[in-house]
Scaffold this motif. Sequence first.
Motif, PDB file in Angstrom:
ATOM      1  N   LYS A  14      19.357 -43.883  30.143  1.00 62.97           N
ATOM      2  CA  LYS A  14      17.820 -43.565  30.064  1.00 62.97           C
ATOM      3  C   LYS A  14      17.239 -42.980  29.047  1.00 62.97           C
ATOM      4  O   LYS A  14      16.587 -43.382  28.342  1.00 62.97           O
ATOM      5  N   GLN A  15      18.034 -41.887  28.723  1.00 59.70           N
ATOM      6  CA  GLN A  15      17.603 -40.948  27.511  1.00 59.70           C
ATOM      7  C   GLN A  15      17.830 -41.618  26.480  1.00 59.70           C
ATOM      8  O   GLN A  15      16.893 -41.653  25.738  1.00 59.70           O
ATOM      9  N   ALA A  16      18.967 -42.512  26.162  1.00 62.78           N
ATOM     10  CA  ALA A  16      19.137 -43.298  24.907  1.00 62.78           C
ATOM     11  C   ALA A  16      17.811 -44.070  24.560  1.00 62.78           C
ATOM     12  O   ALA A  16      17.560 -44.331  23.697  1.00 62.78           O
ATOM     13  N   THR A  17      17.508 -44.898  25.739  1.00 62.81           N
ATOM     14  CA  THR A  17      16.385 -45.838  25.638  1.00 62.81           C
ATOM     15  C   THR A  17      15.122 -45.317  25.218  1.00 62.81           C
ATOM     16  O   THR A  17      14.588 -45.508  24.540  1.00 62.81           O
ATOM     17  N   GLN A  18      14.939 -44.169  25.909  1.00 63.48           N
ATOM     18  CA  GLN A  18      13.600 -43.469  25.901  1.00 63.48           C
ATOM     19  C   GLN A  18      13.600 -42.889  24.461  1.00 63.48           C
ATOM     20  O   GLN A  18      12.444 -42.950  23.763  1.00 63.48           O
ATOM     21  N   ASN A  19      14.556 -42.269  23.592  1.00 57.98           N
ATOM     22  CA  ASN A  19      14.519 -41.679  22.438  1.00 57.98           C
ATOM     23  C   ASN A  19      14.853 -42.547  21.540  1.00 57.98           C
ATOM     24  O   ASN A  19      16.299 -42.714  21.184  1.00 57.98           O
ATOM     25  N   ARG A  20      14.005 -43.212  20.897  1.00 56.65           N
ATOM     26  CA  ARG A  20      14.403 -44.288  19.819  1.00 56.65           C
ATOM     27  C   ARG A  20      13.816 -43.807  18.571  1.00 56.65           C
ATOM     28  O   ARG A  20      12.538 -43.571  18.328  1.00 56.65           O
ATOM     29  N   ALA A  21      14.776 -44.025  17.618  1.00 53.68           N
ATOM     30  CA  ALA A  21      14.060 -43.633  16.210  1.00 53.68           C
ATOM     31  C   ALA A  21      14.311 -44.864  15.323  1.00 53.68           C
ATOM     32  O   ALA A  21      15.212 -45.583  15.361  1.00 53.68           O
ATOM     33  N   ILE A  22      13.352 -44.907  14.385  1.00 58.04           N
ATOM     34  CA  ILE A  22      13.419 -45.967  13.274  1.00 58.04           C
ATOM     35  C   ILE A  22      13.511 -45.243  11.732  1.00 58.04           C
ATOM     36  O   ILE A  22      12.650 -44.495  11.639  1.00 58.04           O
ATOM     37  N   ILE A  23      14.516 -45.519  11.134  1.00 61.98           N
ATOM     38  CA  ILE A  23      14.813 -45.059  10.005  1.00 61.98           C
ATOM     39  C   ILE A  23      14.505 -46.161   8.802  1.00 61.98           C
ATOM     40  O   ILE A  23      15.312 -47.083   8.951  1.00 61.98           O
ATOM     41  N   ILE A  24      13.643 -45.770   8.043  1.00 61.63           N
ATOM     42  CA  ILE A  24      13.189 -46.875   6.769  1.00 61.63           C
ATOM     43  C   ILE A  24      13.625 -46.023   5.530  1.00 61.63           C
ATOM     44  O   ILE A  24      12.745 -45.427   5.147  1.00 61.63           O
ATOM     45  N   ASP A  25      14.631 -46.230   4.937  1.00 61.45           N
ATOM     46  CA  ASP A  25      15.224 -45.622   3.688  1.00 61.45           C
ATOM     47  C   ASP A  25      16.314 -46.838   3.010  1.00 61.45           C
ATOM     48  O   ASP A  25      17.552 -47.215   3.825  1.00 61.45           O
ATOM     49  N   ASP A  26      15.936 -47.187   2.033  1.00 67.94           N
ATOM     50  CA  ASP A  26      16.935 -48.188   1.152  1.00 67.94           C
ATOM     51  C   ASP A  26      18.062 -47.346   0.758  1.00 67.94           C
ATOM     52  O   ASP A  26      19.053 -48.188   0.026  1.00 67.94           O
ATOM     53  N   PHE A  27      18.213 -46.163   0.699  1.00 70.13           N
ATOM     54  CA  PHE A  27      19.378 -45.059   0.118  1.00 70.13           C
ATOM     55  C   PHE A  27      20.305 -45.082   1.564  1.00 70.13           C
ATOM     56  O   PHE A  27      19.993 -44.499   2.391  1.00 70.13           O
ATOM     57  N   VAL A  28      21.150 -45.902   1.526  1.00 69.82           N
ATOM     58  CA  VAL A  28      22.093 -46.134   2.568  1.00 69.82           C
ATOM     59  C   VAL A  28      22.630 -44.751   2.932  1.00 69.82           C
ATOM     60  O   VAL A  28      22.732 -44.577   3.969  1.00 69.82           O
ATOM     61  N   GLU A  29      23.298 -43.955   2.177  1.00 72.86           N
ATOM     62  CA  GLU A  29      23.665 -42.711   2.355  1.00 72.86           C
ATOM     63  C   GLU A  29      22.859 -41.563   3.146  1.00 72.86           C
ATOM     64  O   GLU A  29      23.298 -40.997   4.197  1.00 72.86           O
ATOM     65  N   MET A  30      21.561 -41.696   2.728  1.00 68.44           N
ATOM     66  CA  MET A  30      20.455 -40.798   3.387  1.00 68.44           C
ATOM     67  C   MET A  30      20.132 -41.471   4.602  1.00 68.44           C
ATOM     68  O   MET A  30      19.949 -40.652   5.554  1.00 68.44           O
ATOM     69  N   ALA A  31      20.089 -42.741   4.919  1.00 64.95           N
ATOM     70  CA  ALA A  31      19.839 -43.427   6.006  1.00 64.95           C
ATOM     71  C   ALA A  31      20.848 -42.962   7.055  1.00 64.95           C
ATOM     72  O   ALA A  31      20.592 -42.753   8.351  1.00 64.95           O
ATOM     73  N   PHE A  91      18.995 -39.193  20.022  1.00 67.33           N
ATOM     74  CA  PHE A  91      17.960 -40.316  19.427  1.00 67.33           C
ATOM     75  C   PHE A  91      19.036 -41.566  19.056  1.00 67.33           C
ATOM     76  O   PHE A  91      19.989 -41.164  18.431  1.00 67.33           O
ATOM     77  N   GLN A  92      18.758 -42.571  19.484  1.00 69.44           N
ATOM     78  CA  GLN A  92      19.263 -43.932  19.150  1.00 69.44           C
ATOM     79  C   GLN A  92      18.508 -44.433  17.922  1.00 69.44           C
ATOM     80  O   GLN A  92      17.200 -44.703  18.128  1.00 69.44           O
ATOM     81  N   SER A  93      19.216 -44.765  16.818  1.00 68.08           N
ATOM     82  CA  SER A  93      18.392 -45.154  15.508  1.00 68.08           C
ATOM     83  C   SER A  93      18.805 -46.443  15.052  1.00 68.08           C
ATOM     84  O   SER A  93      19.593 -47.019  15.529  1.00 68.08           O
ATOM     85  N   THR A  94      17.642 -47.221  14.737  1.00 69.53           N
ATOM     86  CA  THR A  94      17.761 -48.390  14.131  1.00 69.53           C
ATOM     87  C   THR A  94      17.362 -48.208  12.692  1.00 69.53           C
ATOM     88  O   THR A  94      16.452 -47.560  12.237  1.00 69.53           O
ATOM     89  N   LEU A  95      18.127 -48.599  11.639  1.00 65.06           N
ATOM     90  CA  LEU A  95      18.140 -48.711  10.259  1.00 65.06           C
ATOM     91  C   LEU A  95      17.686 -49.804   9.528  1.00 65.06           C
ATOM     92  O   LEU A  95      17.865 -51.039   9.818  1.00 65.06           O
ATOM     93  N   TYR A  96      16.663 -49.558   8.785  1.00 61.78           N
ATOM     94  CA  TYR A  96      15.922 -50.763   7.937  1.00 61.78           C
ATOM     95  C   TYR A  96      15.839 -50.312   6.372  1.00 61.78           C
ATOM     96  O   TYR A  96      15.620 -48.967   6.133  1.00 61.78           O
TER      97      TYR A  96
END
Length: 271
Positions: free
Chosen positions: A6-23, A35-40
């Motif tokens: 449930k905690q993983a579902t509640q804490n969701r992060a979106i990361i938008i960065d084309d520099f792969v290492e930083m993302a 936080f569970q992250s999705t990268l774009y």
Amino acid sequence: MHVGAKQATQNRAIIIDDFVEMAHFLRDLCAASGFQSTLYERATDLDAETFAAADVLFLDLSLPDVDGVQLMRRLGSNRCRTPIILISGHAGCILSAAASAGREDGLNILGTLHKPFSIAEFEALIKTVAGHTDVEEAGPLVTPEAFQAALEQNRIEPYFQSKIDLRRLEVAGFEALARLRLDDGQVLLPDQFIPTAAEFGLGDVLTDRMLILSLDAWRDWSARGADWTLSVNIPVSRLADVQFPDRLEELADLWSIDRRKLILEITETEL
């Protein structure tokens, strides 16, 4: 196990960065904070519902498909209330201007991270989200008493950001950035304590403290043969103080600093 899911579902992060290492670096930091992250890499891959479903959005200002400020305008028109953390390798003034523009568009700009940033700076921002605290509803993170204690216990510290001469590709100087360290080791950014200092008449004390600590560092650099400039942020109100030039002259004499090496930068939030 159910609570963890449930905690993983509640804490969701979106990361938008084309520099792969930083993302990937941000993804690892987010994971450590729950936080569970999705990268774009491209902002056009997301729709309004995706933005709204996230608990925090990390947005790089330089993207291959759309300008970060343009994306913020689009989010503002869609009345997005997701907390946003802006990240960029551009000058700090550009980040500050973008954050101000985002807030004017009605966005919940939580703060900024200037690349390269420290883990402590990341944690200072992400903890606000992890505590489910909305920026607009949160009170000041530092009370006048806590700020005064930080002054007395020498927990106001300068962090030095390098300035590069692009023609010679070498360090030309450093800008002193104020940080406040809490008793538990957490490092607070200026937005989290400078308003308190200004409101309760402690701004001049903070300015003097940063000048003294920064000049201490400059003297150490000079003793080692470095020929660097030193930039220190000064509030507009301090320039109206007729005694301030004399105070600067006194400090410059005490630290034997070349006046040409000392740069005063007006605090961006007051312009």
